[in-house]
Scaffold this active site. Structure first.
Site, PDB file in Angstrom:
ATOM      1  N   ASP A   1      -5.349   8.207  -7.191  1.00  0.00           N
ATOM      2  CA  ASP A   1      -5.788   9.182  -6.188  1.00  0.00           C
ATOM      3  C   ASP A   1      -4.653  10.191  -6.023  1.00  0.00           C
ATOM      4  OD1 ASP A   1      -5.979  10.516  -3.690  1.00  0.00           O
ATOM      5  OD2 ASP A   1      -6.917   8.811  -2.676  1.00  0.00           O
TER       6      ASP A   1
ATOM      7  N   ARG B   1      -2.537   1.018  -4.575  1.00  0.00           N
ATOM      8  CA  ARG B   1      -2.336  -0.424  -4.574  1.00  0.00           C
ATOM      9  C   ARG B   1      -2.560  -0.928  -5.993  1.00  0.00           C
ATOM     10  NH1 ARG B   1      -6.840  -2.612  -0.660  1.00  0.00           N
ATOM     11  NH2 ARG B   1      -7.611  -0.553  -0.076  1.00  0.00           N
TER      12      ARG B   1
ATOM     13  N   LYS C   1      -5.972  -0.583  -8.173  1.00  0.00           N
ATOM     14  CA  LYS C   1      -6.917   0.374  -7.567  1.00  0.00           C
ATOM     15  C   LYS C   1      -6.895   1.649  -8.407  1.00  0.00           C
ATOM     16  CE  LYS C   1      -8.321   0.547  -3.504  1.00  0.00           C
ATOM     17  NZ  LYS C   1      -9.677   0.498  -2.924  1.00  0.00           N
TER      18      LYS C   1
ATOM     19  N   CYS D   1      -3.537  12.002  -3.714  1.00  0.00           N
ATOM     20  CA  CYS D   1      -2.680  12.064  -2.524  1.00  0.00           C
ATOM     21  C   CYS D   1      -1.438  11.185  -2.716  1.00  0.00           C
ATOM     22  CB  CYS D   1      -3.424  11.699  -1.246  1.00  0.00           C
ATOM     23  SG  CYS D   1      -3.777   9.947  -1.044  1.00  0.00           S
ATOM     24  N   TYR D   2      -1.556  10.150  -3.567  1.00  0.00           N
ATOM     25  CA  TYR D   2      -0.391   9.293  -3.808  1.00  0.00           C
ATOM     26  C   TYR D   2       0.658   9.982  -4.673  1.00  0.00           C
ATOM     27  CZ  TYR D   2      -3.149   5.710  -1.592  1.00  0.00           C
ATOM     28  OH  TYR D   2      -3.886   5.007  -0.681  1.00  0.00           O
TER      29      TYR D   2
ATOM     30  N   HIS E   1       0.853  -1.186   0.000  1.00  0.00           N
ATOM     31  CA  HIS E   1       0.000   0.000   0.000  1.00  0.00           C
ATOM     32  C   HIS E   1       0.892   1.240   0.000  1.00  0.00           C
ATOM     33  CE1 HIS E   1      -2.422   3.133   1.910  1.00  0.00           C
ATOM     34  NE2 HIS E   1      -3.501   2.433   1.665  1.00  0.00           N
TER      35      HIS E   1
ATOM     36  N   ASP F   1     -10.388  18.763  -0.539  1.00  0.00           N
ATOM     37  CA  ASP F   1     -10.238  18.846   0.918  1.00  0.00           C
ATOM     38  C   ASP F   1      -8.794  19.240   1.234  1.00  0.00           C
ATOM     39  OD1 ASP F   1      -8.585  16.416   1.133  1.00  0.00           O
ATOM     40  OD2 ASP F   1     -10.421  15.343   0.631  1.00  0.00           O
TER      41      ASP F   1
ATOM     42  N   HIS G   1      -6.059  16.329   0.628  1.00  0.00           N
ATOM     43  CA  HIS G   1      -5.658  16.104  -0.767  1.00  0.00           C
ATOM     44  C   HIS G   1      -4.956  17.324  -1.346  1.00  0.00           C
ATOM     45  CE1 HIS G   1      -8.313  12.562  -0.496  1.00  0.00           C
ATOM     46  NE2 HIS G   1      -7.457  12.067  -1.367  1.00  0.00           N
TER      47      HIS G   1
ATOM     48  N   ASP H   1      -9.163  14.272  -4.572  1.00  0.00           N
ATOM     49  CA  ASP H   1      -8.729  12.891  -4.790  1.00  0.00           C
ATOM     50  C   ASP H   1      -8.760  12.550  -6.284  1.00  0.00           C
ATOM     51  OD1 ASP H   1      -9.080  10.140  -5.327  1.00  0.00           O
ATOM     52  OD2 ASP H   1     -10.123   9.725  -3.469  1.00  0.00           O
TER      53      ASP H   1
END
Lengths: 385, 430
Positions: free
Chosen positions: B323, B317, B320, B325-326, B274, B382, B385, B375
């Site tokens: 997003d 992951r 998935k 934030c990654y 993750h 937000d 993010h 995201d």
């Protein structure tokens, strides 16, 4: 929930307690404009915590707050203090019901799952310390009817809503490892992978079970009867290959295969002959994939092509490392494989594939360049990086 | 037959591709509009050249930066009742906001009267053009003392910071509070931290024996996982604490056991690889100089495959959805791994991922006209993010960038802010 007119602190049962307001500076920052109910309940809770009152009404108050904010670390910790102090089996068992209600609203925060583990440690003890604690609980009237089956069923229900729920999978691994209930796990992952072959969480769990299961029969890694002699090792590779036939771009299956090829010899017995056959099979499979991809064209087969070539390059390089004794030295298997294979030629073949991938998979160009450099330094230059 | 997640992915991809096309057009138009501005700035000469690598100028028009700054400022003072679920994460809220602001070029004035205000940094590319609207928003924002007092009110005498006043100490909020202190007030602000008590808190949180030996529990009675290892190490770095008082060897062994067959790390041994936990694992190892204890090649393999060719962003992951934030968690991880190899080769840092692709994802798909980053399309912006998208964007420009223009890969605070507190010599702020 109390309406504005009937705040908790205004009710007779709390009359003896003066709520303690939250300390906030003269000029507050990141200040949350709480609902009246929330700040009122928190005020009472702070008063209880200061007083150290570990009572039934304290337990009730933590429930009230948790329904408003299930991520309040301090409140959960206080709740566990209260539960410990009440020392009642009935109370601990009721926690599962309470958790069920909280889960109706939310299943995704660390506090919920940490609490669930704490509860299980009390009602389904496994260690001597836990057993002693369990047997010292006031028995009350309720008999423990929470079983492992129920716990696993709860998790399956969570997966129905979110089959990749990280907390739930981690919890399942904790439960299964702790209680050694391995029997149903391979079937579960098989079914979940059949339902969604891209579910990487299910693939990961499958690997976890293969690596950690403690219920393998002595010398029992030979597959079913009827003259079939495939070992668990080969059967597992075949399962992944079958999945890849249906979805050749599925990264989960490719990474599973890579991981399995190089990790499983540490927990499954596999002979050099069998290993060579499997590598040969996989090489052929990749060749077939490449030809099929070339015929079909289109974006999905292109992705499949990238994953497949990348897998081939990885296998060549990772095997070369082991054949040169640069990695995983302790395992005799690699020594037994060595005579047939030339690590330098393998590394060169891997490099050629990574060169090709630079063009096929531009977004990861930098990584392919780095891998080429690594293989050159480690194997062709034989530096001990 | 496509499964649900497959269908979701395909649907999102179609949406994203559409957005990308529209976004590219929009960006071209913007660039054309801004053409005159950038020319006039570039003729300013040397001053511009020193900031030309600044990611703010490269990514955002003045209007865009101001929109993001206003979005961040909206979180600094008062938040609606809906934020009650973050009532135990208030130091995080402050960190997300002030770190995001500092990356955009807005920081507290130097000085220690407490009355210092948020102002544009000297290197802020649109320094001369700050709008009246933003000036007054900055004027209304809480001053330095308010931030430091709030963080101080979260500290417990027994060590560590809780999620708010009168809350239990938690390793995560301790990190957020210490990072926020450094960003807001530099070395002077760290004086409020009781270092001896912090050490005692960490010592108590470290597991002494059993399967989890060396790992940390996030709070008294809390869960044990990878986050706590990293956060404790990052706090030690920012406070200048030697980690000798902890069982570093045990921690390294725990981290090693969390590397999954895929190459990334899970939160606990056996868990799925993750992005968040992988960052925590490798950053923790880097903070104690033990990067070689894990399989570096497999980590490179896993993390480089997290950047997705169609979207351009990173997912957390395998299989998935992407997003934003990654952009930081995976983006900085791939930089750390790449830097580690380059160091072995005796080579300079090089670009570790596809920078333009990541910028396209963040800027075209996750940016909102009214400010803030999200995201992915279909979600709301937000503070979390926005913070990590901006941190990720700054990675795209890190090679050769000055310290004030990039985030520190290990602590995720601006590199100049970190070096300021790391310098041994006592600096007095004038």
């Amino acid at each position: 929930m109390a309406s504005e007119a009937e705040l908790l602190s205004e009710q007779p049962e709390w009359a003896d307690l003066a709520p303690i307001p939250q300390r906030e500076g003269v000029e507050p920052v990141v200040q949350i404009m709480y609902d009246k109910d929330y700040s009122d309940a928190m005020g009472l809770l702070r008063a209880l915590m200061l007083k150290g009152e570990l009572s039934e009404r304290a337990l009730h108050l933590t429930s009230v707050v948790i329904f408003m904010n299930s991520a309040h670390v301090t409140v959960w910790e206080f709740r566990r203090c209260v539960l410990s102090s009440l020392n009642s089996k009935m109370r601990w068992l009721a926690e599962l019901e309470f958790m069920h209600e909280v889960n109706e609203m939310n299943t995704k925060n660390y506090q919920l799952w940490n609490h669930r583990r704490a509860v299980l440690q009390v009602i389904l003890p496994t260690t001597p310390v836990e057993r002693e604690r369990n047997s010292s609980l006031r028995a009350d009237t309720m008999v423990s009817d929470h079983t492992l089956e129920k716990e696993l069923a709860h998790l399956s229900a969570v997966f129905e809503a979110d089959s990749k729920h990280y907390h739930a999978w981690a919890h399942r691994q904790w439960v299964v490892g702790r209680h050694k209930c391995w029997a149903t796990e391979m079937e579960l992952t098989k079914a979940m992978i059949a339902r969604d072959v891209y579910n990487n969480s299910a693939w990961n769990h499958r690997f976890f079970v293969l690596e950690n299961r403690t219920d393998r029969r002595e010398g029992g890694d030979k597959g079913g009867g009827g003259g079939r002699e495939e070992s668990e090792f080969t059967l597992e590779v075949l399962h992944a290959v079958q999945c890849l036939e249906r979805a050749p771009e599925n990264e989960s299956a490719w990474t599973f295969l890579t991981g399995f090829l190089f990790k499983s010899p540490h927990f499954l017995s596999v002979s050099a002959k069998e290993y060579s056959l499997v590598v040969e099979l996989l090489t052929k499979f990749c060749k077939v994939q490449a030809m099929a991809g070339g015929r079909k064209g289109g974006s999905s087969s292109a992705a499949g092509g990238v994953k497949c070539v990348s897998f081939e390059a990885n296998i060549l390089y990772l095997l070369a490392l082991r054949l040169s004794g640069l990695e995983d030295e302790g395992l005799p298997l690699w020594g037994d494989l060595a005579p047939d294979l030339d690590p330098r030629a393998q590394a060169q073949a891997a490099i050629a594939k990574w060169e090709a991938l630079k063009g096929m998979d531009a977004v990861r160009r930098a990584a392919y360049g780095m891998k080429i450099r690594i293989a050159e330094e480690r194997i062709l230059g034989s530096k001990s990086l | 037959m496509a499964t649900t997640s497959e269908r979701e992915t395909l649907a999102l991809r179609r949406k994203v591709v559409g957005l990308l096309e529209r976004g590219k057009r929009r960006r071209r138009e913007e660039e054309e509009e801004e053409g005159s501005v950038s020319v006039s700035v570039s003729v300013e000469g040397t001053k511009k050249a020193s900031t030309s690598r600044c990611f703010v100028a490269s990514c955002f028009s003045r209007e865009r930066v101001e929109a993001h700054v206003r979005f961040m400022l909206s979180g600094l003072k008062q938040l609606s009742p809906g934020f009650a679920s973050l009532d135990a994460s208030r130091p995080w809220l402050l960190y997300w906001v002030v770190h995001g602001l500092s990356l955009l070029g807005f920081e507290y004035e130097r000085g220690d009267t407490g009355g210092e205000k948020l102002v544009p940094a000297a290197w802020y590319p649109y320094h001369e053009e700050v709008s009246e609207q933003l000036r007054s928003a900055l004027e209304r924002a809480p001053n330095k003392r308010a931030c430091l007092d709030f963080l101080g009110s979260c500290q417990n005498p027994s060590g560590g910071y809780g999620g708010g006043p009168q809350q239990l100490s938690h390793i995560a909020t301790t990190y957020a509070a210490v990072a926020a202190l450094v960003i807001v007030g530099g070395k002077g602000a760290l004086e409020q931290v009781d270092k001896a008590a912090t050490k005692e808190f960490f010592r108590k949180m470290q597991v002494r024996q059993g399967d989890q030996k060396g790992a940390f529990t996030v709070h008294n009675g809390g869960e044990v996982d990878m986050r706590a290892c990293y956060l404790a190490m990052a706090v030690c770095r920012m406070l200048g604490l030697d980690t000798d008082f902890l069982d570093v060897e045990g921690m390294v062994e725990y981290i090693r056991r969390c590397q999954s067959y895929e190459g990334g790390f899970g939160g606990e041994p056996g868990n799925e690889a993750h992005g968040g936990y992988s960052y925590c694992a490798f950053a923790a190892l880097s903070l104690v100089g033990k990067e070689d204890e894990v399989d570096l090649y497999q980590l490179l393999e896993w993390v480089s495959n997290r950047q997705q060719p169609i979207e351009g962003g990173f997912n957390g992951r395998t299989n998935k959805l992407v997003d934003s934030c990654y952009s930081f968690w995976q983006g900085s991880l791939v930089c750390l791994v790449s830097d580690c190899y380059n160091q072995k080769f005796g080579a300079d840092s090089c670009e570790a991922f596809h920078s333009e692709a990541l910028q396209d994802w963040v800027l075209l798909c996750c940016q909102l006209d009214d400010g803030g980053l999200r995201d992915k399309p279909g979600t709301n912006p937000d503070y979390y993010h926005t913070c990590y998208s901006l941190s990720g964007l700054s990675l795209c420009f890190r090679i050769g960038a000055p310290d004030e223009g990039k985030t520190d890969l290990l602590c995720n605070i601006r590199a100049d802010k970190l070096s300021e507190v790391m310098t041994k010599a006592v600096q007095s702020f004038v």
